[in-house]
Design an enzyme around this catalytic site. Structure first.
Site, PDB file in Angstrom:
ATOM      1  N   LYS A 186       0.666  -1.191  -0.016  1.00  0.00           N
ATOM      2  CA  LYS A 186      -0.017   0.127  -0.195  1.00  0.00           C
ATOM      3  C   LYS A 186       0.947   1.276   0.038  1.00  0.00           C
ATOM      4  O   LYS A 186       0.498   2.385   0.180  1.00  0.00           O
ATOM      5  CB  LYS A 186      -1.089  -0.006   1.177  1.00  0.00           C
ATOM      6  CG  LYS A 186      -1.986  -1.361   1.127  1.00  0.00           C
ATOM      7  CD  LYS A 186      -2.548  -1.841   0.142  1.00  0.00           C
ATOM      8  CE  LYS A 186      -3.473  -0.647  -0.747  1.00  0.00           C
ATOM      9  NZ  LYS A 186      -3.917  -0.960  -2.068  1.00  0.00           N
TER      10      LYS A 186
ATOM     11  N   GLY B  70       2.067   2.227  -2.778  1.00  0.00           N
ATOM     12  CA  GLY B  70       2.242   2.628  -4.249  1.00  0.00           C
ATOM     13  C   GLY B  70       3.109   1.689  -5.172  1.00  0.00           C
ATOM     14  O   GLY B  70       3.201   2.201  -6.243  1.00  0.00           O
TER      15      GLY B  70
ATOM     16  N   HIS C   6       7.937  -6.389  -1.685  1.00  0.00           N
ATOM     17  CA  HIS C   6       7.562  -5.821  -0.482  1.00  0.00           C
ATOM     18  C   HIS C   6       8.343  -6.211   0.549  1.00  0.00           C
ATOM     19  O   HIS C   6       8.263  -5.552   1.828  1.00  0.00           O
ATOM     20  CB  HIS C   6       6.062  -6.300   0.016  1.00  0.00           C
ATOM     21  CG  HIS C   6       5.093  -5.772  -0.821  1.00  0.00           C
ATOM     22  ND1 HIS C   6       4.917  -4.710  -1.589  1.00  0.00           N
ATOM     23  CD2 HIS C   6       3.732  -6.429  -1.329  1.00  0.00           C
ATOM     24  CE1 HIS C   6       3.726  -4.543  -2.214  1.00  0.00           C
ATOM     25  NE2 HIS C   6       3.150  -5.767  -2.137  1.00  0.00           N
TER      26      HIS C   6
ATOM     27  N   ARG D 180       5.686   6.122   2.130  1.00  0.00           N
ATOM     28  CA  ARG D 180       4.434   6.613   2.036  1.00  0.00           C
ATOM     29  C   ARG D 180       4.278   6.969   3.481  1.00  0.00           C
ATOM     30  O   ARG D 180       4.690   6.383   4.431  1.00  0.00           O
ATOM     31  CB  ARG D 180       3.299   5.855   1.553  1.00  0.00           C
ATOM     32  CG  ARG D 180       2.058   6.705   1.551  1.00  0.00           C
ATOM     33  CD  ARG D 180       0.842   5.612   1.193  1.00  0.00           C
ATOM     34  NE  ARG D 180      -0.280   6.459   0.612  1.00  0.00           N
ATOM     35  CZ  ARG D 180      -1.297   5.814   0.145  1.00  0.00           C
ATOM     36  NH1 ARG D 180      -1.535   4.444  -0.024  1.00  0.00           N
ATOM     37  NH2 ARG D 180      -2.323   6.472  -0.108  1.00  0.00           N
TER      38      ARG D 180
ATOM     39  N   ALA E  60      -6.279   7.936 -14.712  1.00  0.00           N
ATOM     40  CA  ALA E  60      -5.956   7.057 -15.881  1.00  0.00           C
ATOM     41  C   ALA E  60      -5.867   5.466 -15.728  1.00  0.00           C
ATOM     42  O   ALA E  60      -6.190   4.473 -16.495  1.00  0.00           O
ATOM     43  CB  ALA E  60      -4.806   7.593 -16.903  1.00  0.00           C
TER      44      ALA E  60
ATOM     45  N   ARG F  42      -7.924   2.107  -5.463  1.00  0.00           N
ATOM     46  CA  ARG F  42      -9.232   2.378  -4.839  1.00  0.00           C
ATOM     47  C   ARG F  42      -9.373   4.067  -4.589  1.00  0.00           C
ATOM     48  O   ARG F  42     -10.295   4.671  -5.669  1.00  0.00           O
ATOM     49  CB  ARG F  42      -8.933   2.129  -3.150  1.00  0.00           C
ATOM     50  CG  ARG F  42     -10.189   2.085  -2.616  1.00  0.00           C
ATOM     51  CD  ARG F  42     -10.123   1.587  -1.107  1.00  0.00           C
ATOM     52  NE  ARG F  42      -9.041   2.441  -0.310  1.00  0.00           N
ATOM     53  CZ  ARG F  42      -9.484   3.510   0.388  1.00  0.00           C
ATOM     54  NH1 ARG F  42     -10.646   3.803   0.431  1.00  0.00           N
ATOM     55  NH2 ARG F  42      -8.692   4.001   1.211  1.00  0.00           N
TER      56      ARG F  42
END
Length: 271
Positions: free
Chosen positions: A66, A68, A127, A149, A250, A268
């Site tokens: 999560k 990106g 990850h 993030r 997009a 999402r």
């Protein structure tokens, strides 16, 4: 537009079906002290991954779930596609083998042998914490784009994701999830430990940190930084078009084609 990850989509679909039949306590297993989703990862695959030989020309996207990874992966593949069309070289990301790489730690035990056949410019996502990557990634100095993030946003996105991603344990409330998030009792472990371990490589010349927030705020500048880091020289106009095709809206509009039924799950809101 880069080709869809058909093989990876198939792995996700099968994992969802199996996870739906499992008890919550069986959805994760621990390897070297870190929890992973049982239907996506395995002891056998982690052991087989130790033999993986990274190359100095590999292009690695490292990011906690999560943070990106799908978005940045799309940006990089758009850059590669644009560069290869411009230079009229034989495409390196459209072969059947391309699907081996969506995530290094997900697949079957034979995938690492098949990966040896993939030519120059292998794009690898993971990850994993730095210390759990194959040692060859660092000894051979493969280029790593480290995705970061804001923990608040990452945690919120992870909580929402766990509600629709069957291989991940779901939670009745945010408070319940937050406790597990803070102690690292979620798939791929603690985000804070992840940051701490990767920080040890912050000064490595082949590692470039980049944040979700900076690219969201200025997509073109982010695309330029990624292109420069991976040595993909493109014109200003070409970079602008990549940034436009890589906007969240997009990607969301094309998500059914690129990610099948998982499009709405993976893309999402980005907020």
């Amino acid at each position: 537009m880069p080709r869809p990850h058909r093989k990876f989509i198939d792995i996700l679909e099968k994992s969802m079906v199996v996870a739906d039949t499992m008890d919550r306590e069986d959805l994760m297993f621990t390897y070297k002290g870190i929890p992973y989703p049982t239907t996506l990862c395995s002891y056998e695959v982690f052991k087989a991954m130790e033999s993986f030989e990274a190359r100095s020309d590999d292009m690695i996207l490292a990011g906690f779930p999560k943070s990106g990874t799908n978005w940045f992966g799309h940006i990089l593949l758009e850059l590669i596609t644009t560069f290869e069309k411009k230079t009229e070289v034989e495409p390196t990301i459209y072969g059947e083998e391309f699907d081996e790489f969506p995530y290094l730690e997900i697949g079957d035990t034979e995938k690492y042998q098949r990966m040896k056949k993939i030519p120059f410019r292998r794009v690898i996502r993971t990850h994993l914490m730095s210390q759990n990557l194959p040692k060859s990634v660092f000894t051979n100095k493969a280029k790593i784009l480290l995705l970061l993030r804001n923990p608040k946003d990452l945690a919120t996105s992870f909580f929402k994701f766990s509600k629709v991603m069957a291989p991940f344990p779901t939670y009745e409330s945010w408070d319940e999830f937050f406790k597990d998030f803070m102690i690292g009792n979620i798939p791929w472990g603690s985000y804070f430990t992840y940051l701490s371990e990767w920080n040890k490589h912050a000064d490595d010349g082949h590692v470039m940190p980049i944040t979700f927030e900076e690219v969201k705020e200025n997509p073109l500048l982010g695309v330029k930084k990624i292109a420069k880091f991976f040595e993909l020289p493109l014109t200003e106009e070409e970079l602008k078009k990549v940034a436009e095709r890589s906007s969240f809206q997009a990607m969301k509009n094309n998500s059914k084609e690129t990610h099948g039924v998982f499009g709405n799950v993976l893309f999402r809101k980005a907020v």
